[in-house]
Design a protein around this motif. Structure first.
Motif, PDB file in Angstrom:
ATOM      1  N   LEU A 139      21.399 -26.783   2.043  1.00 54.34           N
ATOM      2  CA  LEU A 139      20.927 -26.603   0.769  1.00 54.34           C
ATOM      3  C   LEU A 139      20.652 -27.653  -0.256  1.00 54.34           C
ATOM      4  CD1 LEU A 139      23.492 -23.432  -0.082  1.00 54.34           C
ATOM      5  CD2 LEU A 139      21.247 -23.137   0.600  1.00 54.34           C
ATOM      6  N   VAL A 140      20.711 -28.888   0.312  1.00 54.70           N
ATOM      7  CA  VAL A 140      20.667 -29.716  -0.443  1.00 54.70           C
ATOM      8  C   VAL A 140      20.352 -30.952   0.611  1.00 54.70           C
ATOM      9  CG1 VAL A 140      22.265 -29.432  -2.392  1.00 54.70           C
ATOM     10  CG2 VAL A 140      23.258 -30.847  -0.573  1.00 54.70           C
ATOM     11  N   ALA A 141      19.634 -31.998   0.046  1.00 56.43           N
ATOM     12  CA  ALA A 141      19.108 -33.426   0.781  1.00 56.43           C
ATOM     13  C   ALA A 141      20.398 -34.376   0.407  1.00 56.43           C
ATOM     14  CB  ALA A 141      17.835 -33.722   0.794  1.00 56.43           C
ATOM     15  N   CYS A 142      20.842 -34.447  -0.551  1.00 55.45           N
ATOM     16  CA  CYS A 142      21.912 -35.335  -1.027  1.00 55.45           C
ATOM     17  C   CYS A 142      22.811 -34.854  -1.976  1.00 55.45           C
ATOM     18  CB  CYS A 142      20.906 -36.510  -1.458  1.00 55.45           C
ATOM     19  SG  CYS A 142      22.027 -37.822  -1.882  1.00 55.45           S
ATOM     20  N   ALA A 143      23.912 -35.429  -1.872  1.00 55.80           N
ATOM     21  CA  ALA A 143      24.972 -35.160  -2.820  1.00 55.80           C
ATOM     22  C   ALA A 143      25.491 -36.659  -3.191  1.00 55.80           C
ATOM     23  CB  ALA A 143      25.958 -34.106  -2.425  1.00 55.80           C
ATOM     24  N   ASN A 144      25.431 -36.931  -4.520  1.00 51.41           N
ATOM     25  CA  ASN A 144      26.152 -38.256  -5.188  1.00 51.41           C
ATOM     26  C   ASN A 144      27.280 -37.695  -5.710  1.00 51.41           C
ATOM     27  OD1 ASN A 144      22.733 -38.824  -5.710  1.00 51.41           O
ATOM     28  ND2 ASN A 144      23.702 -40.222  -4.400  1.00 51.41           N
ATOM     29  N   LEU A 145      28.568 -38.562  -5.433  1.00 52.07           N
ATOM     30  CA  LEU A 145      29.777 -38.294  -6.163  1.00 52.07           C
ATOM     31  C   LEU A 145      30.146 -39.425  -6.803  1.00 52.07           C
ATOM     32  CD1 LEU A 145      29.530 -36.337  -3.756  1.00 52.07           C
ATOM     33  CD2 LEU A 145      32.070 -36.733  -3.484  1.00 52.07           C
ATOM     34  N   ILE A 146      30.480 -39.240  -8.286  1.00 54.77           N
ATOM     35  CA  ILE A 146      30.775 -39.990  -9.406  1.00 54.77           C
ATOM     36  C   ILE A 146      32.037 -39.578  -9.643  1.00 54.77           C
ATOM     37  CG2 ILE A 146      30.237 -40.904 -11.344  1.00 54.77           C
ATOM     38  CD1 ILE A 146      27.208 -39.822 -11.117  1.00 54.77           C
ATOM     39  N   PRO A 147      33.155 -40.625  -9.047  1.00 52.06           N
ATOM     40  CA  PRO A 147      34.574 -40.262  -9.523  1.00 52.06           C
ATOM     41  C   PRO A 147      34.916 -40.756 -10.770  1.00 52.06           C
ATOM     42  CG  PRO A 147      34.419 -42.129  -7.856  1.00 52.06           C
ATOM     43  CD  PRO A 147      32.862 -41.502  -8.134  1.00 52.06           C
ATOM     44  N   LYS A 148      36.164 -40.444 -11.203  1.00 43.33           N
ATOM     45  CA  LYS A 148      36.720 -40.919 -12.637  1.00 43.33           C
ATOM     46  C   LYS A 148      35.989 -40.826 -13.668  1.00 43.33           C
ATOM     47  CE  LYS A 148      39.433 -44.377  -9.976  1.00 43.33           C
ATOM     48  NZ  LYS A 148      39.710 -45.575  -9.833  1.00 43.33           N
ATOM     49  N   LEU A 149      35.261 -39.346 -13.815  1.00 42.70           N
ATOM     50  CA  LEU A 149      34.782 -38.939 -14.849  1.00 42.70           C
ATOM     51  C   LEU A 149      35.700 -38.369 -15.882  1.00 42.70           C
ATOM     52  CD1 LEU A 149      31.675 -38.480 -15.984  1.00 42.70           C
ATOM     53  CD2 LEU A 149      31.970 -36.016 -15.084  1.00 42.70           C
ATOM     54  N   GLU A 150      35.558 -38.816 -17.223  1.00 44.00           N
ATOM     55  CA  GLU A 150      36.536 -38.117 -18.124  1.00 44.00           C
ATOM     56  C   GLU A 150      35.604 -37.169 -19.217  1.00 44.00           C
ATOM     57  OE1 GLU A 150      39.531 -40.430 -20.241  1.00 44.00           O
ATOM     58  OE2 GLU A 150      38.597 -39.774 -22.096  1.00 44.00           O
ATOM     59  N   SER A 151      36.176 -35.944 -18.905  1.00 46.48           N
ATOM     60  CA  SER A 151      35.559 -34.848 -19.918  1.00 46.48           C
ATOM     61  C   SER A 151      36.298 -34.394 -20.753  1.00 46.48           C
ATOM     62  CB  SER A 151      35.288 -33.652 -18.861  1.00 46.48           C
ATOM     63  OG  SER A 151      34.414 -34.053 -17.597  1.00 46.48           O
ATOM     64  N   HIS A 152      35.501 -34.035 -21.981  1.00 46.60           N
ATOM     65  CA  HIS A 152      36.092 -33.633 -23.150  1.00 46.60           C
ATOM     66  C   HIS A 152      35.285 -32.432 -23.663  1.00 46.60           C
ATOM     67  CE1 HIS A 152      38.517 -37.330 -24.336  1.00 46.60           C
ATOM     68  NE2 HIS A 152      37.632 -37.805 -23.313  1.00 46.60           N
ATOM     69  N   TYR A 153      36.032 -31.210 -23.858  1.00 47.40           N
ATOM     70  CA  TYR A 153      35.208 -30.049 -23.891  1.00 47.40           C
ATOM     71  C   TYR A 153      36.130 -28.719 -24.459  1.00 47.40           C
ATOM     72  CZ  TYR A 153      38.098 -29.287 -19.811  1.00 47.40           C
ATOM     73  OH  TYR A 153      39.234 -29.125 -19.006  1.00 47.40           O
ATOM     74  N   TRP A 154      35.528 -27.934 -25.123  1.00 44.77           N
ATOM     75  CA  TRP A 154      36.084 -26.777 -25.592  1.00 44.77           C
ATOM     76  C   TRP A 154      36.264 -25.759 -24.424  1.00 44.77           C
ATOM     77  CZ3 TRP A 154      38.323 -26.699 -30.291  1.00 44.77           C
ATOM     78  CH2 TRP A 154      37.925 -27.386 -31.396  1.00 44.77           C
ATOM     79  N   TRP A 155      37.631 -25.016 -24.351  1.00 43.86           N
ATOM     80  CA  TRP A 155      38.153 -24.232 -23.266  1.00 43.86           C
ATOM     81  C   TRP A 155      39.161 -23.414 -24.134  1.00 43.86           C
ATOM     82  CZ3 TRP A 155      35.757 -21.946 -19.710  1.00 43.86           C
ATOM     83  CH2 TRP A 155      36.649 -21.073 -18.816  1.00 43.86           C
ATOM     84  N   GLN A 156      38.812 -21.792 -23.953  1.00 43.89           N
ATOM     85  CA  GLN A 156      39.337 -21.077 -24.451  1.00 43.89           C
ATOM     86  C   GLN A 156      39.989 -21.296 -26.206  1.00 43.89           C
ATOM     87  OE1 GLN A 156      42.245 -20.166 -21.328  1.00 43.89           O
ATOM     88  NE2 GLN A 156      40.610 -18.980 -20.253  1.00 43.89           N
TER      89      GLN A 156
END
Length: 106
Positions: free
Chosen positions: A32-49
């Protein structure tokens, strides 16, 4: 020759690198894809519930054709541990012909 508008970059976050790798392998194995790049150690800030949250995640950048987006989305929704996984497809405006041909050939 392929036009860039036939391709997309898909962003998917995962709770950790192990799950990101499993999602990438599943998408690649299903062609389904030709390539997948993985970027580790991402810090996400977001609204949830109604609350502001923060978490460490890994980001996956998938390179694919627009014709495979529906099947890729279904795979991610089926295999992802989140209730509401990120699946954002960004259309391409341009790309080198040789690279686009490579994506199309998978």
């Amino acid at each position: 020759m392929k036009t860039a508008h036939n391709f997309a970059i898909v962003l998917v976050t995962a709770p950790n690198l192990k799950i990101a790798r499993a999602l990438a392998r599943a998408a690649l194995a299903a062609k389904l894809v030709a390539c997948a790049n993985l970027i580790p150690k991402l810090e996400s800030h977001y609204w949830w519930q109604g609350k502001l949250e923060r978490s460490n995640e890994a980001l996956i950048l998938f390179k694919t054709t627009r014709s495979k987006l529906g099947a890729l989305e279904k795979l991610i929704l089926t295999k992802h541990p989140y209730d509401t996984p990120e699946f954002i497809a960004l259309p391409l405006d341009s790309g080198t012909p040789r690279y686009l041909e490579w994506i199309a050939s998978t």
